[in-house]
Design a protein around this motif. Structure first.
Motif: not given
Length: 501
Positions: A352-356
Motif C-alpha cells: 500500500x505504501x508503494x501505491x501511495x
C-alpha cells in the motif's frame, strides 16, 4: 603482478579460442577485466591473482577450464551462466588421473597460493597458480597495502592452514557457507553431477540433513548477508528436488521432504532476492509455491506468498505485493499464528505504501501491531525466528520512508537498530542503513553520516547488495552536503568500497 610459473602440458591439437569469454569482456581491456575479476573475488571471499596475461590465455583457449576459485568468481560475475556458457570445457574432460572423482564436492574455499587438491601436473594447462594476489602497480586494483584492515585480512589468510580456512569465517562467507552446508552436500553429493545420479528411497536421515541445511542458510544470512551464499546454496536445492523424485515409503517422511524442499527453495530465493537477482528469486519462490500446492501445505504456501509480496515490493510492483500478501493471509489464517499474520499485514502495508495509499497502509500497520501484541505461540513457524520487535519497527520504517515521511521513518529505523539482537549483524546493518537514508532525506546530513559510517564498519562482516545499494543512494543524497561535519569522511570511505563487476 606475478604470473603463473606453470608450463602448459602438451596438447594433441591446437587450443580453440574462447570467443564466448571474449564477448563477455566487451570493451574493457584485458587489464581492466582482470581488475574486475579480482574485485569480484574479494566480494565473495576468494583470492585470485588475475592479470591481463591470464585473461589472454583464457581467450586463446589455453586454459580450457578454470580452477575452483576462478569458477566461483566467474559464476558470481555472470549470474545464471554455467562454465560451458562462458566457453570452458567440462571439468571431467580436462582433469588428470590424480584428480578427484567428478561427482565429488569441490573445495569450499581455496587461495591461489597453492594448487587445489587433486589438480595434477598433467592438467597444468587448465589451472593457474599464482603468488601475488594484489599488484600494487595495477591502477585498476583497489587493494590498499596501507589499509590496516586489508593488511590484517591478507596476513591471516597466509597464516591459517587450509583446514582452518574451511572451518572459520576469516576467508569470507563462501568459506563458512561451504563448511556449514557441507553435511548436506556430503550426504547427497552436493554437485550438479551428483544430482543426475539415481537416488535410492529417501529416509529420515536425508530429510533431517535437508532441514538442517535450511537452518544453516538462514543463520548464515542473518549474520553475514546473502552475497557469497547464493551459489553455494543452489546445489543443495537441486539435490532436494532430486530427492522428491526419488520418493519415500512413509507419508510423514514425504510431508517433511516436501516442506523441507519448499523451505529450501524459499531460502535460496531470498539469497537471490537480497543480492539483487530478482528474476532468480521469483523463480525460486514460484517453485516453492508449486511445491506447497502439490503437497497441500498451507504453512509453506503462506511463506512463499509472503516472500513473493516482499519481492514484488522491491521490484516496483506494489499492487502485486498487496495481492500476494493478502493471499498469504488467507493461507495462514487456519494456522493459528498471530505473529505470522502480523508479518503478512506488514507485507501488505509495504504494498500500500508503494501505491501511495497512506490510509490503507496505516490500517495494515495498525492490524500488524495488534496481532504482534498477542505474543508468540506454538503455532509460529520455525522460519519466523527473525521476526521480533526490531523487525516490526524496521518494516514500519520502510513504509514511512516509501510514503516520504522521513522523520517518522527515522524514528522507527533507530528503534529497530537499537532493539535488534547483536547476533543478527546483517539486520543491524540494514536498519542502520535505513536510518542513514531517512536522516539524509530528512535534512539531517550530520546524523546521516554518523549512521552511514556505522554501516561501513559492519560491511566487513556483512555482504549484502541490498545494503550497499541503500548506502549508494544515501551517498548521492549527501553529496551536496559534503562540507558538513562528518559527511566528507563518510563519502570518502564509501567511495573506497569495491564495486561489483
Amino acid at each position: 603482478m606475478a604470473s603463473s610459473t606453470m608450463t602448459s602440458s602438451p596438447s594433441p591439437r591446437p587450443p580453440r579460442p574462447n570467443l564466448a569469454f571474449r564477448r563477455l569482456r566487451g570493451q574493457r581491456s584485458p587489464g581492466e577485466f582482470a581488475a574486475a575479476v579480482r574485485r569480484a573475488a574479494r566480494e565473495i571471499g576468494e583470492r585470485v591473482s588475475c592479470d591481463a596475461r591470464y585473461v589472454g590465455r583464457v581467450e586463446a583457449g589455453e586454459i580450457r577450464c578454470p580452477n575452483y576459485a576462478y569458477e566461483r568468481v566467474f559464476l558470481h560475475m555472470f549470474p545464471g551462466r554455467t562454465l560451458t556458457d562462458l566457453g570452458f570445457s567440462p571439468r571431467s574432460s580436462v582433469r588428470g588421473r590424480g584428480a578427484r572423482e567428478a561427482d565429488e564436492e569441490p573445495p569450499a574455499h581455496t587461495t591461489s597460493l597453492t594448487r587445489t587438491t587433486g589438480e595434477t601436473e598433467g592438467a597444468c594447462e587448465t589451472y593457474e597458480t599464482t603468488q601475488n594476489p594484489h599488484d600494487p602497480h595495477d591502477p585498476h586494483d583497489l587493494y590498499n597495502p596501507h589499509d590496516p584492515h586489508q593488511h590484517q585480512h591478507h596476513e591471516q589468510n597466509h597464516e591459517e592452514s587450509d583446514v582452518q580456512r574451511r572451518a572459520f569465517m576469516t576467508g569470507g562467507t563462501a568459506t563458512m557457507a561451504a563448511a556449514t552446508l557441507g553435511p548436506f552436500a556430503g550426504t547427497f553429493g552436493g554437485t550438479a553431477e551428483a544430482a543426475d545420479r539415481r537416488v535410492h528411497r529417501v529416509g529420515t536421515t536425508e530429510v533431517g540433513a535437508l532441514e538442517e541445511a535450511v537452518r544453516s542458510i538462514r543463520l548464515l544470512d542473518d549474520r553475514h548477508g546473502a552475497d557469497g551464499l547464493y551459489r553455494r546454496a543452489a546445489a543443495p536445492l537441486r539435490t532436494a528436488y532430486e530427492l522428491l523424485d526419488a520418493g519415500t515409503t512413509r507419508q510423514r517422511t514425504a510431508d517433511r521432504l516436501y516442506a523441507g524442499a519448499g523451505e529450501l527453495a524459499i531460502s535460496v530465493g531470498w539469497l537471490a532476492h537480497d543480492s539483487g537477482r530478482f528474476d532468480d528469486a521469483r523463480s525460486h519462490y514460484a517453485e516453492a509455491l508449486a511445491t506447497a500446492r502439490m503437497s497441500g501445505d498451507p504453512g509453506l504456501e503462506a511463506h512463499a506468498f509472503c516472500n513473493t509480496a516482499f519481492l514484488a515490493r522491491d521490484a516496483g510492483r506494489p499492487r502485486e505485493a498487496v495481492r500476494a500478501a493478502q493471499a498469504a493471509q488467507r493461507a495462514a489464517r487456519p494456522l493459528g499464528s498471530s505473529r505470522l499474520l502480523s508479518l503478512l499485514a506488514l507485507r501488505e502495508a509495504g504494498g500500500w505504501a508503494g501505491l501511495a495509499d497512506r490510509a490503507e497502509c496505516e490500517r495494515a500497520l495498525v492490524r500488524a501491531q495488534a496481532l504482534f501484541e498477542r505474543g508468540p505461540s506454538q503455532s509460529d513457524p520455525e522460519w519466523m525466528t527473525f521476526y521480533g520487535e526490531a523487525e516490526l519497527e524496521g518494516l514500519e520504517a520502510q513504509c514511512w520512508s516509501t510514503l516520504g515521511d522521513w522523520p517518522r521513518a527515522a524514528r522507527h529505523a533507530r528503534r529497530a537498530a537499537h532493539l535488534q539482537d547483536p547476533h543478527f549483524t546483517r539486520n543491524i546493518a540494514l536498519y542502520t542503513a535505513e536510518l542513514a537514508d531517512d536522516l539524509a532525506r530528512g535534512g539531517r546530513p550530520d546524523e546521516a553520516a554518523v549512521a552511514g559510517l556505522r554501516v561501513l564498519d559492519l560491511l566487513g562482516e556483512v555482504q549484502s547488495s541490498r545494503i550497499q545499494t541503500m548506502l549508494a543512494a544515501t551517498a548521492r543524497v549527501l553529496l551536496p552536503h559534503r562540507r558538513a561535519s562528518g559527511v566528507r569522511a563518510f563519502l570518502e570511505r564509501h567511495a573506497g568500497l569495491p564495486r561489483t563487476a
